[in-house]
Scaffold this active site. Structure first.
Site, PDB file in Angstrom:
ATOM      1  N   ASP A  31      48.676  40.943  43.775  1.00 61.60           N
ATOM      2  CA  ASP A  31      48.595  41.318  45.197  1.00 61.60           C
ATOM      3  C   ASP A  31      47.702  42.520  45.460  1.00 61.60           C
ATOM      4  O   ASP A  31      47.814  43.156  46.492  1.00 61.60           O
ATOM      5  CB  ASP A  31      50.003  41.590  45.752  1.00 61.60           C
ATOM      6  CG  ASP A  31      50.586  42.896  45.244  1.00 61.60           C
ATOM      7  OD1 ASP A  31      50.283  43.278  44.099  1.00 61.60           O
ATOM      8  OD2 ASP A  31      51.339  43.546  45.995  1.00 61.60           O
ATOM      9  N   GLU A  32      46.818  42.819  44.523  1.00 58.62           N
ATOM     10  CA  GLU A  32      45.944  43.986  44.707  1.00 58.62           C
ATOM     11  C   GLU A  32      44.511  43.653  44.335  1.00 58.62           C
ATOM     12  O   GLU A  32      44.275  42.930  43.367  1.00 58.62           O
ATOM     13  CB  GLU A  32      46.383  45.125  43.768  1.00 58.62           C
ATOM     14  CG  GLU A  32      47.384  46.049  44.362  1.00 58.62           C
ATOM     15  CD  GLU A  32      47.737  47.188  43.417  1.00 58.62           C
ATOM     16  OE1 GLU A  32      46.839  47.969  43.077  1.00 58.62           O
ATOM     17  OE2 GLU A  32      48.912  47.269  43.031  1.00 58.62           O
ATOM     18  N   ASP A  80      46.274  46.176  49.113  1.00 59.93           N
ATOM     19  CA  ASP A  80      47.528  46.062  48.360  1.00 59.93           C
ATOM     20  C   ASP A  80      48.600  45.522  49.303  1.00 59.93           C
ATOM     21  O   ASP A  80      48.864  46.122  50.347  1.00 59.93           O
ATOM     22  CB  ASP A  80      47.905  47.467  47.834  1.00 59.93           C
ATOM     23  CG  ASP A  80      49.197  47.456  47.024  1.00 59.93           C
ATOM     24  OD1 ASP A  80      49.761  46.365  46.802  1.00 59.93           O
ATOM     25  OD2 ASP A  80      49.631  48.553  46.619  1.00 59.93           O
TER      26      ASP A  80
END
Ligand code: YYY
Ligand code: CA
Length: 384
Positions: free
Chosen positions: A112-113, A19
């Site tokens: 973004d993960e 993350d």
């Protein structure tokens, strides 16, 4: 004996949750390093809420989804930046391309993960640390990682210590790890459900671990069994491979005037191959298949693909390109040409020598000039 059990631990503790830390803010800081160290808030726009807050801003109680006016009232010194989704998408793509160098098993959960399986690695912790460092040094943003035996545990571990965390939950310690955490860490416990559970006296995940099943059933209905399993660190869900991470690199172009001279068509294809192979090199990959596409003046499309030993150097592929062109071009006038390279090979340390990468001074010089002075600063002769 100790060695054996440790090895066992490592060999199954292979799911990494990644993350990016305050992702939008971090990208803005790469664009404008003067924002480093300041309380920065990205957001605004139509909805007028905080999309990402730097860790300095969070000290004032500011968090994602908070109305901008409230964030301003909590920290008047904060710097507010408008969202730039194009930039975030570009960084996201780079982030996932980097992960591909470490594993072909990736699930993208958001911009973004994601989850990465390192089941093929003998020392996943060292590999994960390498990935974390490489993201920082090549993209300029930081990420937090959680390592565990399943998705639930690695996700919670990754989010527990941020920014730049690397939290490992060894196999067999999942239940202990979860025990003292607040209930709201469990999937399904949003603000409402957490409040209802707290009303019934449940406050930590440990309370769910030891709860009477009939009380849990009253609270959660038919989800009670599943949630009890999760609370005990049991999550059987698999990594769902994300198919849209780059699997090929391509370029195509339409000529201003139809072309009937083989050498000119070849030179155009070579120039396009140079461009796509530069991207391949920038992403640290190699390719094993070339496909060319020709569209004739009569709009007939022909393609030809040829595979070869993995390489990241266009000079090695030029003869293959010529062979492909010769096999499909029989004198037509051509209006459009395209080049695709695919069948990507993943480079990891120690594998580099396997690639057909000649020590080509010209290619290296071209790459370095283009990086410094832009794409059009210098070209090979056939592209002129
Ligand atoms: O991951 P972390 O360091 O905590 O921060 P960010 O990368 O900025 O992530 C923000 C986080 O907030 C992301 O998971 C989405 C969520 N969020 C939200 O819930 N509602 C919004 N309106 C905006 C963001
Ligand atoms: Ca994030």
């Amino acid at each position: 004996m100790i060695y054996l059990s440790l090895f066992f631990c490592y060999s199954i503790m292979v799911i990494v949750h990644l993350d990016a830390d305050c992702f939008y803010v971090s990208v803005e800081r790469v664009k404008n390093p003067r924002l480093i160290g300041l309380p920065v808030i990205v957001g605004g726009g139509v909805r007028g809420v905080v999309a990402s807050a730097s860790y300095e801003a969070r000290k004032f109680g500011i968090h994602a989804a908070m109305p901008i006016w409230k964030a301003k009232s909590l920290c008047s010194a904060a710097v507010f930046v408008q969202t730039d989704m194009d930039a975030y998408r570009e960084f996201s793509q780079k982030l996932f391309q980097l992960q591909e160098l470490y594993s072909p098993f990736i699930e993208k959960c958001s911009i973004d993960e994601g989850y990465i399986s390192l089941k093929h690695e003998s020392d996943p912790i060292t590999k994960a640390r390498e990935l974390q460092n490489q993201v920082k040094s090549t993209i300029g943003i930081t990420v937090s990682l959680g390592l565990g035996t399943n998705k639930l545990v690695s996700q919670i571990a990754g989010k527990l210590w941020k920014p730049e965390g690397l939290t490992v939950v060894p196999a067999g310690t999942e239940k202990e790890f979860l025990k003292t955490l607040d209930l709201s860490w469990l999937p399904g416990f949003g603000p409402k459900a957490t409040q209802a559970a707290k009303y019934k006296g449940f406050s930590t995940i440990g309370d769910i671990q030891s709860a009477d099943m009939s009380v849990l059933f009253e609270l959660l209905g038919n989800k009670a069994d599943k949630v009890r399993g999760l609370a005990n660190g049991i999550d059987l869900s698999e990594i769902q491979l994300t198919p849209n991470v780059a699997k090929s690199y391509s370029e195509q172009a339409t000529f201003e005037k139809d072309i009937r001279i083989k050498q000119e068509i070849y030179h155009k294809l070579q120039a396009m191959l140079d461009n796509v192979m530069r991207k391949v090199r920038l992403d640290g990959k190699a390719v094993k298949t070339l496909e060319i596409k020709l569209r004739t003046a009569a709009f007939k499309t022909v393609t030809k693909s040829i595979s070869f030993e993995p390489t990241d150097n266009e000079e090695v592929i030029y003869p293959v390109l010529l062979e492909a062109l010769t096999s499909v071009w029989v004198g037509h006038s051509i209006r459009l040409v395209g080049v695709t390279v695919s069948n990507l090979a993943y480079k990891s340390a120690g594998q580099l020598d396997l690639f057909n990468t000649p020590d080509d001074k010209i290619t290296k010089l071209l790459d370095s000039m283009k990086s410094k002075f832009g794409e059009n600063a210098i070209k090979r002769g056939h592209a002129l």
